[in-house]
Design a protein around this motif. Structure first.
Motif, short mmCIF file in Angstrom:
data_model
loop_
_atom_site.label_atom_id
_atom_site.label_comp_id
_atom_site.label_asym_id
_atom_site.label_seq_id
_atom_site.Cartn_x
_atom_site.Cartn_y
_atom_site.Cartn_z
N ARG A 25 38.45 3.34 -0.90
CA ARG A 25 39.04 4.05 -2.05
C ARG A 25 40.53 4.28 -1.83
O ARG A 25 41.33 4.11 -2.74
N LYS A 26 40.91 4.68 -0.62
CA LYS A 26 42.33 4.89 -0.32
C LYS A 26 43.10 3.59 -0.48
O LYS A 26 44.23 3.58 -0.99
N ASN A 27 42.52 2.49 -0.05
CA ASN A 27 43.18 1.19 -0.20
C ASN A 27 43.33 0.81 -1.66
O ASN A 27 44.36 0.24 -2.05
N LEU A 28 42.34 1.13 -2.48
CA LEU A 28 42.42 0.84 -3.91
C LEU A 28 43.57 1.64 -4.54
O LEU A 28 44.33 1.11 -5.34
N ILE A 29 43.71 2.88 -4.14
CA ILE A 29 44.81 3.72 -4.65
C ILE A 29 46.16 3.08 -4.28
O ILE A 29 47.07 3.02 -5.09
N LYS A 30 46.27 2.58 -3.06
CA LYS A 30 47.51 1.92 -2.64
C LYS A 30 47.78 0.68 -3.50
O LYS A 30 48.93 0.40 -3.85
N GLU A 31 46.74 -0.05 -3.84
CA GLU A 31 46.89 -1.25 -4.67
C GLU A 31 47.32 -0.88 -6.10
O GLU A 31 47.95 -1.68 -6.78
N LEU A 32 46.98 0.32 -6.53
CA LEU A 32 47.33 0.79 -7.87
C LEU A 32 48.67 1.53 -7.89
O LEU A 32 48.93 2.31 -8.80
N ASN A 33 49.53 1.25 -6.94
CA ASN A 33 50.80 1.97 -6.81
C ASN A 33 51.72 1.77 -8.01
O ASN A 33 52.65 2.53 -8.20
N MET A 46 50.85 2.30 -10.99
CA MET A 46 50.39 3.21 -12.03
C MET A 46 50.50 4.65 -11.55
O MET A 46 50.46 4.93 -10.35
N ASN A 47 50.61 5.56 -12.50
CA ASN A 47 50.68 6.98 -12.19
C ASN A 47 49.26 7.54 -12.26
O ASN A 47 48.78 7.86 -13.34
N LEU A 48 48.61 7.65 -11.12
CA LEU A 48 47.24 8.15 -11.08
C LEU A 48 47.24 9.66 -10.85
O LEU A 48 48.11 10.19 -10.16
N GLN A 49 46.22 10.31 -11.42
CA GLN A 49 46.09 11.73 -11.15
C GLN A 49 45.70 11.92 -9.69
O GLN A 49 45.35 10.97 -9.00
N GLU A 50 45.75 13.14 -9.22
CA GLU A 50 45.53 13.41 -7.81
C GLU A 50 44.21 12.86 -7.29
O GLU A 50 44.15 12.24 -6.25
N GLU A 51 43.12 13.08 -7.99
CA GLU A 51 41.83 12.58 -7.55
C GLU A 51 41.20 11.77 -8.68
O GLU A 51 40.51 12.33 -9.53
N PRO A 52 41.44 10.47 -8.70
CA PRO A 52 40.95 9.65 -9.80
C PRO A 52 39.48 9.24 -9.67
O PRO A 52 38.93 8.63 -10.57
N PHE A 53 38.86 9.60 -8.54
CA PHE A 53 37.48 9.19 -8.29
C PHE A 53 36.50 10.32 -8.57
O PHE A 53 36.82 11.49 -8.40
N LEU A 54 35.31 9.94 -8.96
CA LEU A 54 34.19 10.86 -9.03
C LEU A 54 33.60 10.97 -7.62
O LEU A 54 33.85 10.13 -6.76
N GLU A 55 32.79 12.00 -7.40
CA GLU A 55 32.03 12.05 -6.15
C GLU A 55 31.19 10.76 -6.09
O GLU A 55 30.81 10.20 -7.13
N ILE A 56 30.90 10.29 -4.92
CA ILE A 56 30.27 8.97 -4.75
C ILE A 56 28.96 8.87 -5.53
O ILE A 56 28.72 7.88 -6.25
N VAL A 84 37.48 4.42 -11.84
CA VAL A 84 38.73 5.14 -11.58
C VAL A 84 39.27 5.75 -12.87
O VAL A 84 39.43 5.05 -13.87
N SER A 85 39.56 7.04 -12.83
CA SER A 85 40.19 7.71 -13.97
C SER A 85 41.63 7.23 -14.06
O SER A 85 42.37 7.29 -13.07
N ILE A 86 42.00 6.78 -15.26
CA ILE A 86 43.28 6.10 -15.39
C ILE A 86 43.86 6.33 -16.77
O ILE A 86 43.13 6.56 -17.73
N ASN A 87 45.17 6.29 -16.87
CA ASN A 87 45.85 6.41 -18.15
C ASN A 87 45.67 5.08 -18.91
O ASN A 87 46.08 4.03 -18.42
N VAL A 88 45.07 5.14 -20.07
CA VAL A 88 44.73 3.93 -20.83
C VAL A 88 45.99 3.16 -21.21
O VAL A 88 46.02 1.92 -21.11
N ASN A 89 47.03 3.85 -21.62
CA ASN A 89 48.26 3.18 -22.00
C ASN A 89 48.85 2.39 -20.82
O ASN A 89 49.37 1.29 -20.99
N GLU A 90 48.76 2.94 -19.62
CA GLU A 90 49.26 2.24 -18.44
C GLU A 90 48.44 0.99 -18.15
O GLU A 90 48.97 -0.02 -17.68
#
Length: 150
Positions: free
Chosen positions: A10-18, A20-30, A96-102
Protein backbone atom coordinates in the motif's frame (compact mmCIF):
# COMPACT_ATOMS: atom_id res chain seq x y z
CA UNK A 1 3.60 -11.25 8.20
CA UNK A 2 1.09 -11.02 5.31
CA UNK A 3 -0.46 -7.96 6.91
CA UNK A 4 2.91 -6.20 7.00
CA UNK A 5 3.57 -7.11 3.36
CA UNK A 6 0.22 -5.70 2.33
CA UNK A 7 0.85 -2.48 4.26
CA UNK A 8 4.19 -2.21 2.48
CA UNK A 9 2.51 -2.72 -0.92
CA UNK A 10 0.00 0.00 0.00
CA UNK A 11 2.83 2.41 0.83
CA UNK A 12 4.44 1.66 -2.52
CA UNK A 13 1.14 2.32 -4.30
CA UNK A 14 0.93 5.72 -2.58
CA UNK A 15 4.44 6.51 -3.82
CA UNK A 16 3.40 5.57 -7.36
CA UNK A 17 0.44 7.95 -7.06
CA UNK A 18 2.72 10.90 -6.26
CA UNK A 19 1.26 12.87 -9.19
CA UNK A 20 -2.08 13.06 -7.37
CA UNK A 21 -3.16 14.81 -4.20
CA UNK A 22 -4.34 11.95 -2.00
CA UNK A 23 -6.02 12.39 1.34
CA UNK A 24 -4.09 11.27 4.38
CA UNK A 25 -5.52 7.75 4.51
CA UNK A 26 -6.93 6.76 1.13
CA UNK A 27 -7.34 3.10 2.08
CA UNK A 28 -10.10 1.26 3.88
CA UNK A 29 -9.21 -1.21 6.61
CA UNK A 30 -8.08 -4.41 4.88
CA UNK A 31 -11.21 -6.42 5.68
CA UNK A 32 -13.45 -3.48 4.71
CA UNK A 33 -11.47 -3.05 1.48
CA UNK A 34 -11.96 -6.69 0.51
CA UNK A 35 -15.67 -6.51 1.33
CA UNK A 36 -16.05 -3.28 -0.66
CA UNK A 37 -14.37 -4.86 -3.71
CA UNK A 38 -16.70 -7.86 -3.50
CA UNK A 39 -19.67 -5.50 -3.35
CA UNK A 40 -18.38 -3.63 -6.41
CA UNK A 41 -18.21 -6.79 -8.50
CA UNK A 42 -21.59 -7.98 -7.25
CA UNK A 43 -23.10 -4.61 -8.10
CA UNK A 44 -21.50 -4.61 -11.56
CA UNK A 45 -23.00 -8.04 -12.23
CA UNK A 46 -26.46 -6.51 -11.78
CA UNK A 47 -25.90 -3.74 -14.35
CA UNK A 48 -27.78 -4.37 -17.57
CA UNK A 49 -26.72 -1.39 -19.69
CA UNK A 50 -23.18 -2.56 -20.49
CA UNK A 51 -21.67 -1.81 -23.88
CA UNK A 52 -19.62 -4.63 -25.38
CA UNK A 53 -16.40 -3.54 -27.04
CA UNK A 54 -15.12 -6.00 -29.64
CA UNK A 55 -11.77 -5.69 -31.34
CA UNK A 56 -9.55 -8.02 -33.32
CA UNK A 57 -7.40 -8.59 -30.24
CA UNK A 58 -7.02 -7.40 -26.66
CA UNK A 59 -4.94 -4.41 -27.75
CA UNK A 60 -7.76 -3.13 -29.91
CA UNK A 61 -10.20 -3.76 -27.05
CA UNK A 62 -8.00 -1.62 -24.82
CA UNK A 63 -7.83 1.19 -27.38
CA UNK A 64 -11.60 1.16 -27.92
CA UNK A 65 -12.11 1.22 -24.15
CA UNK A 66 -9.74 4.15 -23.65
CA UNK A 67 -11.43 6.05 -26.47
CA UNK A 68 -14.86 5.45 -24.91
CA UNK A 69 -13.57 6.46 -21.47
CA UNK A 70 -12.21 9.72 -22.89
CA UNK A 71 -15.45 10.46 -24.77
CA UNK A 72 -17.50 9.76 -21.65
CA UNK A 73 -15.28 11.93 -19.46
CA UNK A 74 -15.49 14.78 -21.99
CA UNK A 75 -19.30 14.67 -21.78
CA UNK A 76 -19.62 14.69 -17.98
CA UNK A 77 -21.27 17.93 -16.92
CA UNK A 78 -20.74 17.69 -13.15
CA UNK A 79 -17.73 15.76 -11.89
CA UNK A 80 -18.17 14.12 -8.47
CA UNK A 81 -15.56 15.06 -5.91
CA UNK A 82 -14.48 11.65 -4.56
CA UNK A 83 -14.63 8.06 -5.66
CA UNK A 84 -12.78 4.80 -5.18
CA UNK A 85 -10.48 3.63 -7.93
CA UNK A 86 -9.63 -0.06 -7.93
CA UNK A 87 -6.00 -1.04 -8.37
CA UNK A 88 -5.41 -4.66 -9.30
CA UNK A 89 -2.25 -6.07 -7.80
CA UNK A 90 -0.79 -9.56 -7.76
CA UNK A 91 -2.26 -10.54 -4.42
CA UNK A 92 -5.17 -8.16 -3.90
CA UNK A 93 -7.30 -5.34 -5.18
CA UNK A 94 -7.01 -1.97 -3.45
CA UNK A 95 -9.93 0.49 -3.49
CA UNK A 96 -8.20 3.86 -3.16
CA UNK A 97 -10.14 6.99 -2.24
CA UNK A 98 -9.26 9.51 -4.90
CA UNK A 99 -10.28 12.85 -6.35
CA UNK A 100 -12.31 12.00 -9.47
CA UNK A 101 -11.24 15.12 -11.35
CA UNK A 102 -7.57 14.22 -10.81
CA UNK A 103 -8.26 10.76 -12.24
CA UNK A 104 -9.76 12.37 -15.34
CA UNK A 105 -6.92 14.89 -15.72
CA UNK A 106 -4.27 12.18 -15.32
CA UNK A 107 -6.15 9.40 -17.11
CA UNK A 108 -3.19 8.14 -19.16
CA UNK A 109 -0.99 7.84 -16.07
CA UNK A 110 -3.82 6.22 -14.13
CA UNK A 111 -4.46 3.69 -16.89
CA UNK A 112 -0.77 2.79 -16.86
CA UNK A 113 -0.66 2.55 -13.06
CA UNK A 114 -3.81 0.43 -12.87
CA UNK A 115 -2.20 -1.70 -15.60
CA UNK A 116 -5.37 -1.36 -17.66
CA UNK A 117 -3.41 -0.02 -20.64
CA UNK A 118 -1.37 -3.24 -20.63
CA UNK A 119 -4.42 -5.51 -20.52
CA UNK A 120 -3.93 -6.62 -16.92
CA UNK A 121 -6.60 -4.94 -14.80
CA UNK A 122 -10.06 -3.52 -15.21
CA UNK A 123 -10.76 0.21 -14.94
CA UNK A 124 -13.26 0.65 -12.12
CA UNK A 125 -14.07 4.01 -10.55
CA UNK A 126 -17.11 4.08 -8.27
CA UNK A 127 -18.61 6.14 -5.48
CA UNK A 128 -18.43 4.55 -2.06
CA UNK A 129 -22.23 4.48 -2.02
CA UNK A 130 -22.39 3.32 -5.68
CA UNK A 131 -24.17 6.55 -6.67
CA UNK A 132 -21.95 6.74 -9.75
CA UNK A 133 -19.53 4.55 -11.60
CA UNK A 134 -17.36 4.39 -14.67
CA UNK A 135 -16.10 0.90 -15.44
CA UNK A 136 -14.48 -1.13 -18.18
CA UNK A 137 -14.19 -4.81 -17.39
CA UNK A 138 -12.32 -7.47 -19.31
CA UNK A 139 -14.09 -10.64 -20.32
CA UNK A 140 -12.70 -13.60 -22.20
CA UNK A 141 -13.51 -12.28 -25.69
CA UNK A 142 -14.38 -8.58 -25.31
CA UNK A 143 -14.50 -5.68 -22.87
CA UNK A 144 -17.66 -4.37 -21.19
CA UNK A 145 -18.16 -0.68 -20.55
CA UNK A 146 -20.65 0.61 -18.01
CA UNK A 147 -21.41 4.08 -16.70
CA UNK A 148 -24.12 5.38 -14.36
CA UNK A 149 -24.82 8.48 -12.31
CA UNK A 150 -22.47 10.72 -14.31
Amino acid sequence: MELLKRKSRRKNLIKELNFMNLQEEPFLEIEDNDLFCKKVFSFLNTKKNKIQLHGDDYKENIQKSIQLLNETIDNIEVTPEKGRLLFFRENEIEAVSINVNEVFINLDKVLDLTKFSMGYGDFILVAEDFHFGLCTERTEYFYEFCVWGL
